[in-house]
Each structure stands twice: as structure tokens, then as C-alpha cells.
Design a protein around this motif. Structure first.
Motif, PDB file in Angstrom:
ATOM      1  N   MET A 182       0.859  -1.180   0.000  1.00 30.43           N
ATOM      2  CA  MET A 182       0.000   0.000   0.000  1.00 30.43           C
ATOM      3  C   MET A 182       0.900   1.235   0.000  1.00 30.43           C
ATOM      4  SD  MET A 182      -3.101  -0.043   2.670  1.00 30.43           S
ATOM      5  CE  MET A 182      -4.738   0.369   2.136  1.00 30.43           C
TER       6      MET A 182
ATOM      7  N   ASP B 208     -10.485  -4.419   1.511  1.00 31.69           N
ATOM      8  CA  ASP B 208      -9.471  -3.610   2.176  1.00 31.69           C
ATOM      9  C   ASP B 208      -9.723  -3.495   3.674  1.00 31.69           C
ATOM     10  OD1 ASP B 208      -7.906  -3.273   0.052  1.00 31.69           O
ATOM     11  OD2 ASP B 208      -8.331  -1.151  -0.286  1.00 31.69           O
TER      12      ASP B 208
ATOM     13  N   HIS C  92      -6.867   4.720   5.538  1.00 36.82           N
ATOM     14  CA  HIS C  92      -7.676   3.529   5.844  1.00 36.82           C
ATOM     15  C   HIS C  92      -7.539   3.113   7.311  1.00 36.82           C
ATOM     16  CE1 HIS C  92      -9.033   2.371   1.791  1.00 36.82           C
ATOM     17  NE2 HIS C  92      -7.904   2.927   1.382  1.00 36.82           N
TER      18      HIS C  92
END
Lengths: 283, 283
Positions: free
Chosen positions: A169, B205, A177
Motif C-alpha cells: 500500500m 481492504d 484507511h
């Protein structure tokens, strides 16, 4: 890999050390910690074999940095200054953007791999370190392309050996996130704990009436403020955004109750039951 | 006691039935449920031995009412109408004031004992019923003085046999306290789940990044809306009060972050760490 140095030998570092030693008995685990008691405990528990200082890092094959994220930002350039050309340095911080930025122009940037192993408990210190903490857990790796191939490979083998799943990521997405799935949960638990403590002056009553539901929802409020304050500071913008959305959702729920709109309250909960599928990994 | 009737044979009733049968193999467990599938499953799983209807209650030695609290308020007077003079009726509702009020003038009020066994999981239905759910858990009994001595004694023996701790409380205090340690936790978890679901459209995710911390904080968001909507409705005033305090605490935390007052953020968390002592039952 023979000489592995841990900077910070608490729950996160200590649990790594235990499993790395298990999977490869020949390694020597060296511990560096500003907390002398932690260092002593870690040695007594057999988590580290040697105490060390930063100047010993020239002998390191691998350095694992597991200290609060503000300390990582400050110390990481110095660590990179001191290592040899073949040393791999990984961190374990819950924020990634500030840490990656702190070394982006460092001549030894390619020796560093930015990691966030998503594992832990609400406990802290070397006595909280346990074997198997990382088994089956996710390790988010950021900016993998900025680390040399050879050291990427070493790191992957290390994480595979202790049973971790790897995800890649970019640091900005990571911080955005993780604010939702980790940082917000901590604030939600801390403020739940605060609300109940403030209200209920007779602790015995809380304890007697608190079931396993309360206990699990408030569990993260036992977490270390020294670890979490710098995380919130480094991820301030994202955390404030998640908090605003959370507060708005609570406010809306309260208004539905005030309006006696319990059919909509039912819908709110039924829609959120969908979290079951998400947590089971099923679509 | 020979004939025990369960009205509602889901997680709460079913788990009682399993352990009561274990501690006394001679009893016959009868099940009454508006959900025919649940009744079938409960019989298949051996949780109940007999299906029954309300008119059979005249043969009951004990009736355990474990249905949503709005249904309890409606049905409890009818249940008391149908039982014999020596039958004990207990409920298991998470609210106590409305339930006690629903039967306060009933001629058989003395056959009823108002209970709240503080135990459960986020699951529901007879397949979720487990042995040992109540072992070591607290059962809050309200208005014990309104139940006849003989039936109080029967109930106590029953709860002791399956390992429960007993606490006595008035219904108004029960509802006020439980709003903090149970009802608020559920809303906090539901709204946390909602916030994350709304934000993260790519569920994969979330799942990959969600650690055990998120999972435990959000666990209660898997709970049954059919069970929780009437609880919030019956305990509306108390729940709104707790929600307001919770929202204020979150708002204050957010403002401290916006002001970059991280030393106070640290203090907020450190003060709340006190929850450790409370949950350990230590002063």
C-alpha cells in the motif's frame, strides 16, 4: 541473518523476537531500549540475549524498530546512519506517511522497509510479549519499491517464517484507511470508558453489571497513551475526519431516538449487521 | 421441578435450557416460539424435548421468558393468567422497569421474578445456544420482595446450579446503570461499524487491515436488531442521556486534537486506563 537488533523491546518488538528466535535458533537477539527495566525484564525472560546501544548497530544484519511513532520519526535517520550497507531496517509503526517522509532523502533509504504489522493486544511492555502474535495477521508494507531487492527478499522470508500475510500500500492510503479500522476504534473505546467511569462513581456496580459485551467494546481503552498519543498526532487530519463522521452517525442515531423513529433505528442496525460478512471475508 | 417451559428458545433461552437439563436430567424442557424454524431447530438440537403452546402453561413448574422486551411486556400478563398457583415465571430482559410495570397489579404478580442475566454473545437463535454461557455471570434480580418466598428460593437454586452470581437492584436503577455498561456499548459498536462501512466501499481492504482491536470493538454491531430496537425504545430516556455524554466526550477529544493539545489527549487516555482496575474488580 545472525545479529538481530530490536530498538524497543515491548509487546510488539518482544513478540517478534520470540518467534524469530523460534524459527531460527542460531540468531542472536540484541535489545536496545531507553527503559532500563524493560531491557532487564526482556533479558530475564529470554526475549533478548544481549543488551546493546545504538553504536552497536554497525554489526546488525537486521534492525526492527518498535517504539512509539514519534520516536521512530526522530531516531530512524540516526539508525540508518549507523548501519552497514547490507543491513535491513524495518519499523512497525501504526502510521506510515511521517515515517517514510523522515527518511525519504536519506542516503540509506534503500536499506529501510516501512511496515505495519496489524497485530497487538491492549497490553504493553516485554512481559506482554507472546509467541504467535503475528501468525495469520496482516503486515502492510509501504513504498516497497524504495527498498533494495535483496533486502525486500530477506524481509519477506522473515515475515513468512512467522506466518504473516503481506499487503502492499502507499503510505497516504495506509494512514487514511487505518484511521477507520484502527485509530477510530481506539478513540471510540477510550471515550466509552471515560463516559462510564465519569458516570458511575461506584466502580463495584459497573464491574458487577458489565458483561462480556462491554468488556470487548471497551478493551482498547486499556492501551498505552505513550504509544497512542503520537499516532493520533501524526495522523491528525485523517483521525479528525473519521471522528467527525462517527459523531455525526451517533448524533443521527440519537435524533432518531428522540423522534421515536424506532423503525429507522432498526434499519440502522440491520444495515450495519453487514459487518458480519465483512469480518468473515465473505461478499 | 419437572416441567420447564421456555417462551423464546433462542440464544438466551436455549443456553439456559441446555444447562438446566445438564444439572437435572429429569426435567422436561418444553419450547414455545412464534418462529417455527427455531422451534424445529431447538428440538433437533435436543435443546427442547417438547413443542408447546401457551395453553399448556397450566402444567408448568417454571416458565422462562426469553423474547424481545416489547414482546415480554405484551405477553407477560397473559402468561401469568395461564399458570397455576405454584408456577414460577422469570424473564431475562435487558430492561426491567417497563416489564415490572406491566404486571405490577396482576393478581399473580407474586409468581413472577424479574431477572436480567448479564450474558450473551452477538449471535442469536437456537443454533447459537451454548452450555456454560451463564457460569460466573451476574444475574440482576429486581423487586425480589414482590415474589413469594418459596418461588424466590426455587429461582435462586436454579441460578446457583448453573453457576450465576446474584445481585439485587430496583428496576429504575437497573435501567439507568445498564444504559451505560450495555446499551451504550451496543450503539457505540453499531455506529463504529456504520462509519467504517460507509467510508470504505472496498470491503476487502477493510478486512485485510482490520486487526483484532477493531474486531472486538465492533463485535456488538453483529447483534440482533429485533432484540435491540425494543430495548432502546423501553430505555429511551437513559440511553439518550448516555449517548449525549458519549458524544460530548468524543467532541471534546476532537477539539483537543484540533487545538494540537496532545498532552491533554495523553491525559484523557491515561485517566481512562483506570478501566483496567475496574474490569479486574480491583480498587
Amino acid at each position: 541473518m545472525k545479529n538481530i537488533f530490536f530498538i524497543g523491546i515491548g509487546l510488539i518488538g518482544g513478540s517478534f523476537a520470540i518467534d524469530i528466535k523460534k524459527s531460527n535458533s542460531k540468531v542472536v537477539i540484541h535489545g536496545i531500549d531507553t527503559n532500563k527495566n524493560h531491557l532487564k525484564e526482556a533479558q530475564k525472560l529470554g526475549i533478548i540475549q544481549q543488551k546493546a546501544i545504538l553504536n552497536d548497530l554497525e554489526n546488525a544484519d537486521l534492525v526492527i524498530v518498535s517504539i512509539p511513532v514519534d520516536a521512530t520519526v526522530k531516531l530512524l535517520p540516526t539508525i540508518l546512519d549507523k548501519i552497514s550497507d547490507n543491513t535491513l531496517v524495518v519499523d512497525a509503526g501504526s502510521t506510515k506517511d511521517a515515517i517514510c517522509k523522515a527518511v525519504e532523502h536519506h542516503p540509506k533509504r534503500r536499506n529501510f522497509l516501512a511496515c505495519h504489522p496489524i497485530a497487538g493486544t491492549e497490553k504493553s511492555g516485554p512481559t506482554a510479549a507472546i509467541s504467535g502474535l503475528y501468525k495469520g495477521k496482516t503486515n502492510i508494507i509501504c513504498e516497497v519499491e524504495k527498498t533494495t531487492f535483496k533486502l525486500q527478499e530477506k524481509a519477506l522470508k522473515l515475515f513468512m517464517d512467522i506466518g504473516m500475510r503481506i499487503r502492499y500500500m502507499d503510505p497516504v492510503s495506509h494512514d487514511k484507511h487505518i484511521a477507520y479500522v484502527s485509530h477510530l476504534s481506539h478513540i471510540s473505546a477510550f471515550m466509552l470508558g471515560k463516559t462510564v467511569i465519569n458516570k458511575e462513581k461506584n466502580e463495584r456496580d459497573i464491574f458487577d453489571m458489565a458483561g462480556s459485551g462491554f468488556e470487548s467494546t471497551v478493551r482498547l481503552a486499556k492501551s498505552s497513551p505513550a504509544m497512542w498519543t503520537p499516532i493520533f498526532e501524526q495522523n491528525k487530519e485523517n483521525v479528525i475526519e473519521t471522528l467527525e463522521e462517527y459523531i455525526n452517525n451517533l448524533q443521527h442515531f440519537k435524533e432518531l431516538m428522540q423522534q421515536d423513529n424506532f423503525s429507522e433505528i432498526f434499519n440502522e442496525m440491520e444495515n450495519t449487521n453487514y459487518i458480519k460478512q465483512i469480518l468473515n471475508g465473505i461478499n
